[in-house]
Write a protein that holds these residues in place. Structure first.
Motif, PDB file in Angstrom:
ATOM      1  N   GLU A  48     -36.458 -14.676  -3.844  1.00 58.11           N
ATOM      2  CA  GLU A  48     -37.336 -14.380  -2.714  1.00 58.11           C
ATOM      3  C   GLU A  48     -37.899 -12.963  -2.810  1.00 58.11           C
ATOM      4  O   GLU A  48     -39.066 -12.720  -2.473  1.00 58.11           O
ATOM      5  CB  GLU A  48     -36.586 -14.569  -1.393  1.00 58.11           C
ATOM      6  CG  GLU A  48     -36.003 -15.953  -1.156  1.00 58.11           C
ATOM      7  CD  GLU A  48     -37.045 -17.067  -1.050  1.00 58.11           C
ATOM      8  OE1 GLU A  48     -38.260 -16.761  -0.976  1.00 58.11           O
ATOM      9  OE2 GLU A  48     -36.648 -18.249  -1.037  1.00 58.11           O
ATOM     10  N   ILE A  49     -37.101 -12.024  -3.273  1.00 58.74           N
ATOM     11  CA  ILE A  49     -37.574 -10.646  -3.426  1.00 58.74           C
ATOM     12  C   ILE A  49     -38.722 -10.585  -4.423  1.00 58.74           C
ATOM     13  O   ILE A  49     -39.757  -9.952  -4.176  1.00 58.74           O
ATOM     14  CB  ILE A  49     -36.414  -9.728  -3.880  1.00 58.74           C
ATOM     15  CG1 ILE A  49     -35.401  -9.559  -2.750  1.00 58.74           C
ATOM     16  CG2 ILE A  49     -36.940  -8.359  -4.325  1.00 58.74           C
ATOM     17  CD1 ILE A  49     -34.109  -8.894  -3.173  1.00 58.74           C
ATOM     18  N   LEU A  50     -38.567 -11.242  -5.561  1.00 59.34           N
ATOM     19  CA  LEU A  50     -39.610 -11.211  -6.592  1.00 59.34           C
ATOM     20  C   LEU A  50     -40.877 -11.916  -6.129  1.00 59.34           C
ATOM     21  O   LEU A  50     -41.992 -11.465  -6.417  1.00 59.34           O
ATOM     22  CB  LEU A  50     -39.082 -11.839  -7.880  1.00 59.34           C
ATOM     23  CG  LEU A  50     -38.038 -11.010  -8.629  1.00 59.34           C
ATOM     24  CD1 LEU A  50     -37.385 -11.842  -9.719  1.00 59.34           C
ATOM     25  CD2 LEU A  50     -38.666  -9.746  -9.222  1.00 59.34           C
ATOM     26  N   MET A  51     -40.720 -13.014  -5.394  1.00 55.45           N
ATOM     27  CA  MET A  51     -41.902 -13.729  -4.923  1.00 55.45           C
ATOM     28  C   MET A  51     -42.664 -12.900  -3.889  1.00 55.45           C
ATOM     29  O   MET A  51     -43.900 -12.829  -3.928  1.00 55.45           O
ATOM     30  CB  MET A  51     -41.505 -15.082  -4.343  1.00 55.45           C
ATOM     31  CG  MET A  51     -42.697 -15.985  -4.048  1.00 55.45           C
ATOM     32  SD  MET A  51     -43.617 -16.469  -5.537  1.00 55.45           S
ATOM     33  CE  MET A  51     -42.558 -17.803  -6.153  1.00 55.45           C
ATOM     34  N   PHE A  52     -41.942 -12.257  -2.983  1.00 59.78           N
ATOM     35  CA  PHE A  52     -42.605 -11.414  -1.999  1.00 59.78           C
ATOM     36  C   PHE A  52     -43.262 -10.212  -2.680  1.00 59.78           C
ATOM     37  O   PHE A  52     -44.397  -9.834  -2.346  1.00 59.78           O
ATOM     38  CB  PHE A  52     -41.609 -10.938  -0.950  1.00 59.78           C
ATOM     39  CG  PHE A  52     -42.222 -10.093   0.132  1.00 59.78           C
ATOM     40  CD1 PHE A  52     -42.858 -10.674   1.216  1.00 59.78           C
ATOM     41  CD2 PHE A  52     -42.171  -8.706   0.065  1.00 59.78           C
ATOM     42  CE1 PHE A  52     -43.437  -9.901   2.211  1.00 59.78           C
ATOM     43  CE2 PHE A  52     -42.741  -7.916   1.055  1.00 59.78           C
ATOM     44  CZ  PHE A  52     -43.372  -8.523   2.138  1.00 59.78           C
ATOM     45  N   ALA A  53     -42.560  -9.608  -3.633  1.00 62.47           N
ATOM     46  CA  ALA A  53     -43.112  -8.459  -4.351  1.00 62.47           C
ATOM     47  C   ALA A  53     -44.377  -8.848  -5.109  1.00 62.47           C
ATOM     48  O   ALA A  53     -45.329  -8.059  -5.200  1.00 62.47           O
ATOM     49  CB  ALA A  53     -42.067  -7.888  -5.304  1.00 62.47           C
ATOM     50  N   HIS A  54     -44.394 -10.059  -5.651  1.00 54.34           N
ATOM     51  CA  HIS A  54     -45.586 -10.551  -6.354  1.00 54.34           C
ATOM     52  C   HIS A  54     -46.780 -10.599  -5.395  1.00 54.34           C
ATOM     53  O   HIS A  54     -47.890 -10.156  -5.743  1.00 54.34           O
ATOM     54  CB  HIS A  54     -45.298 -11.941  -6.918  1.00 54.34           C
ATOM     55  CG  HIS A  54     -46.448 -12.532  -7.675  1.00 54.34           C
ATOM     56  ND1 HIS A  54     -46.717 -12.216  -8.990  1.00 54.34           N
ATOM     57  CD2 HIS A  54     -47.406 -13.423  -7.306  1.00 54.34           C
ATOM     58  CE1 HIS A  54     -47.790 -12.880  -9.396  1.00 54.34           C
ATOM     59  NE2 HIS A  54     -48.224 -13.623  -8.387  1.00 54.34           N
ATOM     60  N   GLY A  55     -46.559 -11.118  -4.200  1.00 51.26           N
ATOM     61  CA  GLY A  55     -47.637 -11.179  -3.219  1.00 51.26           C
ATOM     62  C   GLY A  55     -48.047  -9.810  -2.709  1.00 51.26           C
ATOM     63  O   GLY A  55     -49.234  -9.550  -2.475  1.00 51.26           O
TER      64      GLY A  55
END
Length: 458
Positions: A48-55
């Motif tokens: 979830e951290i990586l997906m949010f950071a991607h956005g």
């Protein structure tokens, strides 16, 4: 003056409501593993951290016009948006660093991230392959984080003309940033509900689970509850729980001429009715409060209690299960924080048990807890240990508030290590206590582990 304030507030609201942002929720059923252990919690957290950071990284490529269009606003505060982005990146780096500590047990979503540049690089190239075990989660998660980021950016864009929980006005305000990893504080707004309503169910459930929470009450609702039952019944209702303030009415305290009397009147009622449960915290409805209110709150000995995990359980937003799953996803993303439900809403009856189930599955003590004790006045501890533990939940409040030491919300438990030596450590998943200075008396809460000396929140 009243008319001018009213017109100003209306104009701001028209700007804010031009294009409402869809409320984000993620079906946790898309995640293929149960969060059955601390290591599996970390796997999902890293994802979830990586997906949010991607956005978040992608949003930085938008120019002003594109950002206004995306947020549905004619005017935006770019400085506030920039501040929020910097805060989010710092929080993401800290969270991913904690989440990496279990990579030896499960290396899923583990990458070499040692600094901010590393995190931004990994966020930029993050993707889930078509043949991945997690492919069913990827697209729904991406959509969730895009919408959730829009929620945050939109509030920052309107700050400070329309205040909210995404930014603080000073050190007299708390939002959960000071908590330790895997420490979540449970709060409820807008109550109490009518007799035999949701507040009764929730407080009873918490006592059965040997937990406590903070209930931010409305003075008018509390007075009505007393009139329709009795003072003794209300005291029994909140037994083992802590009670803060939300003003006399559930309305914005930023443009309300009588906002100060709303708070002081409520404080007087709660302190007289439930002195043992009262905590000096004010939760502004909608997160809206005045930028120049610090002097008032310091004079009253109050802290402003914000939040960072919003269940969005108000009517017309999310269904009960959607609200609960939103909370779980944000717990994975932020790894600590203040959770807010509304005890006037039926949806909290679904969300609270789901949060408690997660707490039971992943309760643990991190590899290094000693440094956290120095950050919390009045606590001390030593050692690193693991294994089963016996827990005694306590609500701790220190006295002699002088306006310097900020109110701290913390939970600790008494654990026994393999040598059966009792050690005080911070419980990293769920709990509550209030600290106001260096010295304190400590009492049990929850109605289960009772000391002979006391059984309340003083």
């Amino acid at each position: 003056m009243r008319l001018a304030l009213l017109l100003s507030a209306c104009l701001l609201c028209l700007n804010a409501q031009a294009a409402p942002v869809d409320v984000a929720s993620l079906d946790r059923g898309t995640w293929p593993e149960k969060l059955a252990s601390p290591a599996l919690f970390d796997v999902a957290s890293r994802a979830e951290i990586l997906m949010f950071a991607h956005g978040l990284l992608a949003s930085e490529a938008l120019d002003d016009a594109a950002l206004k269009q995306r947020l549905g606003l004619k005017n935006i505060n770019l400085a506030a948006i920039g501040d929020l982005r910097r805060q989010l990146w710092q929080r993401l780096l800290e969270n991913y660093t904690f989440a990496q500590q279990s990579c030896e047990e499960d290396a899923s979503f583990c990458y070499l991230v040692e600094n901010m540049d590393d995190l931004r690089e990994q966020a930029g190239k993050f993707e889930v392959s078509d043949n991945s075990f997690y492919i069913g989660w990827a697209a729904p998660s991406r959509h969730f984080h895009e919408r959730y980021l829009d929620e945050l950016l939109r509030k920052a864009a309107l700050f400070p003309q329309i205040s909210s929980e995404v930014a603080r006005f000073g050190d007299h305000e708390r939002n959960g940033d000071e908590l330790n990893d895997r420490m979540f504080l449970l709060t409820f707004d807008g109550g109490p509900a009518p007799v035999s309503g949701n507040t009764d169910w929730l407080t009873d459930y918490l006592r059965k689970q040997k937990m406590n929470a903070t209930f931010f009450v409305l003075g008018s609702s509390l007075q009505t509850r007393v009139e329709r039952s009795s003072a003794a019944d209300v005291q029994a209702l909140y037994q083992g729980q802590c009670v803060g303030l939300q003003g006399w009415q559930y309305r914005s305290h930023s443009h309300w001429v009588d906002w100060q009397s709303s708070i002081t009147r409520s404080a007087g009622l709660v302190q007289n009715l439930m002195p043992e449960n009262y905590v000096p915290l004010f939760r502004p409805p909608y997160g809206q409060r005045r930028a120049d209110s610090q002097g008032f709150f310091q004079q009253q000995g109050l802290q402003v209690a914000l939040w960072d995990i919003d269940s969005q359980d108000e009517p017309g937003k999310l269904k009960a299960d959607e609200s609960a799953q939103r909370v779980l996803t944000l717990m994975l993303l932020w790894r600590k924080g203040v959770i807010v439900f509304h005890d006037t809403q039926d949806k909290a009856r679904v969300g609270l048990p789901m949060v408690c189930r997660l707490r039971r599955r992943v309760a643990w003590v991190g590899r290094s807890v000693a440094r956290h004790f120095d950050e919390v006045p009045g606590f001390a501890g030593d050692g690193v240990f693991s294994g089963r533990f016996a827990a005694t939940f306590r609500c701790r409040r220190t006295s002699d508030f002088n306006g310097v030491h900020g109110t701290r919300l913390v939970l600790f438990v008494i654990l026994k290590n393999k040598l059966q030596k009792s050690v005080k450590v911070l419980f990293p998943v769920m709990g509550f206590a209030v600290l106001r200075s260096q010295t304190a008396e400590t009492c049990n809460t929850g109605g289960v582990f009772q000391d002979s000396a006391c059984g309340h929140c003083t």
